[in-house]
Design a protein around this motif. Structure first.
Motif, short mmCIF file in Angstrom:
data_model
loop_
_atom_site.label_atom_id
_atom_site.label_comp_id
_atom_site.label_asym_id
_atom_site.label_seq_id
_atom_site.Cartn_x
_atom_site.Cartn_y
_atom_site.Cartn_z
N ASP A 218 48.48 18.50 19.35
CA ASP A 218 48.02 17.35 18.58
C ASP A 218 48.95 17.05 17.42
OD1 ASP A 218 45.81 17.03 20.19
OD2 ASP A 218 44.53 18.27 18.93
N ARG A 219 49.41 18.09 16.75
CA ARG A 219 50.32 17.89 15.62
C ARG A 219 51.63 17.27 16.08
NH1 ARG A 219 48.34 16.82 11.89
NH2 ARG A 219 49.65 17.79 10.30
N ALA A 220 52.11 17.70 17.25
CA ALA A 220 53.36 17.14 17.78
C ALA A 220 53.19 15.67 18.13
CB ALA A 220 53.81 17.94 19.00
N VAL A 221 52.03 15.31 18.70
CA VAL A 221 51.76 13.91 19.03
C VAL A 221 51.76 13.07 17.76
CG1 VAL A 221 50.01 12.31 19.90
CG2 VAL A 221 50.52 14.40 21.18
N VAL A 222 51.09 13.55 16.72
CA VAL A 222 51.02 12.81 15.45
C VAL A 222 52.42 12.64 14.87
CG1 VAL A 222 50.17 12.87 13.08
CG2 VAL A 222 48.65 13.48 14.96
N ALA A 223 53.23 13.69 14.92
CA ALA A 223 54.60 13.59 14.40
C ALA A 223 55.37 12.49 15.13
CB ALA A 223 55.32 14.93 14.53
N TRP A 224 55.23 12.45 16.45
CA TRP A 224 55.95 11.43 17.23
C TRP A 224 55.45 10.03 16.87
CZ3 TRP A 224 55.27 7.31 20.31
CH2 TRP A 224 56.39 6.85 21.03
N LEU A 225 54.14 9.86 16.78
CA LEU A 225 53.59 8.55 16.44
C LEU A 225 54.10 8.07 15.09
CD1 LEU A 225 49.89 8.99 17.63
CD2 LEU A 225 51.71 7.74 18.79
N LYS A 226 54.12 8.96 14.11
CA LYS A 226 54.58 8.57 12.78
C LYS A 226 56.07 8.21 12.80
CE LYS A 226 53.36 11.05 9.22
NZ LYS A 226 52.85 9.98 8.33
N ASP A 227 56.85 8.89 13.60
CA ASP A 227 58.29 8.67 13.62
C ASP A 227 58.72 7.51 14.51
OD1 ASP A 227 58.94 10.67 11.83
OD2 ASP A 227 59.29 12.19 13.38
N ASN A 228 57.80 6.97 15.32
CA ASN A 228 58.20 5.96 16.30
C ASN A 228 57.41 4.66 16.26
OD1 ASN A 228 60.30 7.23 18.38
ND2 ASN A 228 58.87 8.83 17.74
N LEU A 229 56.20 4.69 15.77
CA LEU A 229 55.37 3.48 15.76
C LEU A 229 54.98 3.13 14.32
CD1 LEU A 229 52.97 4.11 18.78
CD2 LEU A 229 55.21 2.98 18.77
N GLU A 230 54.39 1.97 14.17
CA GLU A 230 53.95 1.53 12.85
C GLU A 230 52.64 2.21 12.45
OE1 GLU A 230 54.82 -3.13 12.95
OE2 GLU A 230 54.20 -2.23 14.85
N ARG A 231 52.45 2.31 11.16
CA ARG A 231 51.18 2.82 10.65
C ARG A 231 50.07 1.87 11.07
NH1 ARG A 231 47.78 1.75 6.55
NH2 ARG A 231 49.14 0.05 5.81
N PRO A 232 48.98 2.39 11.69
CA PRO A 232 47.90 1.50 12.11
C PRO A 232 47.16 0.90 10.91
CG PRO A 232 47.73 3.67 13.16
CD PRO A 232 48.72 3.79 12.06
N THR A 233 46.82 -0.37 11.03
CA THR A 233 45.87 -0.93 10.07
C THR A 233 44.47 -0.46 10.43
OG1 THR A 233 47.26 -2.86 9.69
CG2 THR A 233 44.94 -3.06 9.09
N GLN A 234 44.12 -0.55 11.72
CA GLN A 234 42.86 0.00 12.23
C GLN A 234 43.20 1.07 13.25
OE1 GLN A 234 39.58 -2.88 13.11
NE2 GLN A 234 41.18 -4.44 12.89
N MET A 235 42.44 2.16 13.24
CA MET A 235 42.65 3.24 14.20
C MET A 235 41.32 3.79 14.66
SD MET A 235 44.65 6.90 13.77
CE MET A 235 43.28 7.66 12.86
N LEU A 236 41.16 3.92 15.98
CA LEU A 236 40.00 4.58 16.56
C LEU A 236 40.45 5.88 17.20
CD1 LEU A 236 37.07 4.84 17.65
CD2 LEU A 236 37.82 3.47 19.63
N SER A 237 39.80 6.98 16.86
CA SER A 237 39.98 8.26 17.53
C SER A 237 38.75 8.50 18.39
CB SER A 237 40.14 9.39 16.51
OG SER A 237 40.19 10.65 17.15
N THR A 238 38.98 8.69 19.69
CA THR A 238 37.84 8.87 20.58
C THR A 238 38.25 9.67 21.81
OG1 THR A 238 36.02 7.71 21.71
CG2 THR A 238 38.21 6.72 21.87
N GLY A 239 37.28 9.98 22.62
CA GLY A 239 37.45 10.70 23.87
C GLY A 239 36.09 11.15 24.34
N CYS A 240 36.01 11.63 25.57
CA CYS A 240 34.72 12.12 26.06
C CYS A 240 34.83 13.59 26.43
CB CYS A 240 34.22 11.29 27.26
SG CYS A 240 34.78 11.83 28.88
N SER A 241 33.71 14.29 26.37
CA SER A 241 33.63 15.70 26.73
C SER A 241 34.55 16.52 25.82
CB SER A 241 33.98 15.87 28.22
OG SER A 241 33.67 17.16 28.67
N ALA A 242 35.47 17.29 26.41
CA ALA A 242 36.41 18.05 25.57
C ALA A 242 37.21 17.12 24.68
CB ALA A 242 37.35 18.87 26.45
N GLY A 243 37.50 15.91 25.19
CA GLY A 243 38.20 14.93 24.36
C GLY A 243 37.37 14.42 23.22
N GLY A 244 36.05 14.31 23.43
CA GLY A 244 35.17 13.94 22.33
C GLY A 244 35.15 15.01 21.26
N ALA A 245 35.03 16.27 21.69
CA ALA A 245 35.05 17.37 20.73
C ALA A 245 36.38 17.43 20.01
CB ALA A 245 34.78 18.69 21.46
#
Length: 469
Positions: A218-245
């Motif tokens: 997860d930390r590696a994914v966040v690092a990539w997002l910060k280094d490659n995409l724009e800062r979100p104005t709106q952000m939803l974090s979601t998932g189901c089952s293990a992804g929900g947890a």
């Protein structure tokens, strides 16, 4: 010369239409106007919130791919799923030691972003981590293929309306957003940090070396997002089952590092129930599971996953994992947070209790086993509903039953048949309350499953269940 008559602008607009990239009829905060959208098609916007030197330090640093590493991402490839490769230097790896990768579907007309964590099983022994336990063990025990988001793998590409650009039945604003699909291959609800060695109980195979590496992925994914995409104005974090947890346990640090202006959480069917250490499992039935995963996944290690959470949220109690709900609500009082699951869930509930209570594991027949599981799930769910009812910005939505996937996950396939008839609520009402509501986030709970079980046969659900096996 007016921009609308410029040949390049006309060519870009034509290309946008051909690619199926629609400009939203109703602009949201974070959306771009038409001119900026057309410019983005020619000059894709870069990162404006990159990882800082300080964020590259500490127990769980944000580590980037090396400068010469080919991650496979093309910033101008809009409207399609792209595979992003992660270097081992980021700390990312799947459970079997294979390279970790995730998937991005970018659009030019917004900086808003959904981070979707994939569902799947959990594991803490040879059979469940190696794949012998099938769908109720670790997901993707052999790693993640590059074409994982292909239409030929609808279990990922079409899992939910949240990440489906066009849905026949359900509309939600995230369908117009940048999409990040975080696959699951570590068996630890995205929260572990331990390399385990599991012996084959038959003695026939070599021991399995398994990387419960979810948190570092997860930390590696966040690092990539910060280094490659724009800062979100709106952000939803979601998932189901293990992804929900995982969306629940990682929300605090994800929200801190991505720094959106408006942030939302929707944990679908991944509850972390109240279970104080040292309590009676008969009163707090999820306690044995929590004790198991604490040890198996290294959650209690010094400066490990749980201490990282506690450092971020003052109200999080290391001895009471269910305290994460009020802790998040207090830490982010202006965010809108939600949890949902079915009362009749027979999937996550089985994970929670079946292997920990002899009367369930050794039940004389399936009906008895299911009744015992439901009773403990109801015990834990009742306590959770009461807790969420007391939180203004963390709502709970608890329908009874859906004839799909053992009533597990309310937001997969479609948003239909998660209604609470006696209160005249649809699941979409709850989703709208989280994403667009004002004031207290909606709380609702269904008392009877009679109306749900009387619904007519649903061919789509039947086909999905056949696909899931």
């Amino acid at each position: 010369m007016a921009v609308r008559n410029h040949p390049l602008a006309l060519a870009v607009a034509t290309a946008a239409l051909a690619a199926g990239i629609a400009h939203p009829a109703h602009a949201e905060e974070g959306d771009y106007g038409l001119l900026r959208t057309l410019i983005n098609l020619v000059h894709p916007p870069g990162a404006d919130n990159p990882v800082t030197p300080a964020q590259r330090e500490g127990a769980y640093p944000l580590l980037s791919n090396p400068a010469d590493f080919d991650d496979g991402f093309d910033p101008g490839e809009y409207g399609k799923w792209q595979t992003v490769q992660m270097s081992p230097e980021t700390g990312a790896t799947c459970g079997n030691g294979s390279p970790y990768k995730f998937f991005v579907n970018r659009v030019p007309n917004t900086r808003n972003t959904i981070v979707y964590m994939e569902g799947g099983g959990a594991c803490w022994d040879y059979d469940s981590c190696s794949g012998k336990d099938g769908v109720r063990g670790a997901r993707n025990p052999n790693g993640i293929p590059d074409d994982y988001m292909s239409i030929l793998n609808p279990g990922a590409s079409l899992v939910t309306p949240f990440i489906t650009r066009v849905s026949l039945f359900d509309s939600v604003k995230t369908q117009q957003w940048n999409m990040v699909y975080v696959p699951y291959c570590t068996g630890d609800i995205y929260s572990g940090d331990k390399v385990a060695v599991y012996e084959d109980p038959t003695g026939e195979a070599e021991p399995l070396v398994w990387h419960h590496n979810g948190l570092r992925n997860d930390r590696a994914v966040v690092a990539w997002l910060k280094d490659n995409l724009e800062r979100p104005t709106q952000m939803l974090s979601t998932g189901c089952s293990a992804g929900g947890a995982g969306s629940l346990t990682n929300y605090a640090v994800l929200r801190r590092d991505m720094a959106p202006s408006y942030a939302y959480l929707l944990d679908d069917s991944g509850p972390i129930f109240d279970a104080p250490r040292g309590a009676d499992p008969e009163e707090y039935p999820q306690l044995p599971l929590q004790e198991q995963i604490r040890a198996a996944w290294g959650l209690d290690a010094p400066n490990g996953p749980l201490q990282t959470l506690a450092a971020e949220m003052p109200l999080f109690d290391l001895d009471q994992l269910g305290s994460i709900y009020p802790a998040l609500a207090a830490k982010y009082p202006h965010d809108r947070l939600g949890h949902t699951h079915f009362w009749q869930d027979l999937n996550y509930s089985a994970y929670s209790y079946e292997r920990f209570f002899p009367e369930i594991e050794n039940a004389p027949d399936e009906a008895t086993k299911e009744a015992l599981i439901h009773a403990k799930w109801a015990q834990d769910t009742t306590r959770l509903t009461a807790s969420l009812n007391g939180l203004d910005n963390f709502g709970g939505y608890f329908p009874q039953y859906r004839d799909l996937n053992d009533s597990h996950c309310t937001t997969i396939v479609d948003f239909q048949n998660g209604d609470i008839q006696e209160q005249e609520f649809e699941l979409s009402d709850f989703i709208d309350s989280v994403l667009d509501g004002q004031g207290k986030v909606l709380d609702a709970s269904e008392q009877s499953d009679e109306a749900d079980r009387d619904k007519p046969f649903n061919l789509l659900y039947w086909l999905v269940d056949k696909f899931l096996g």
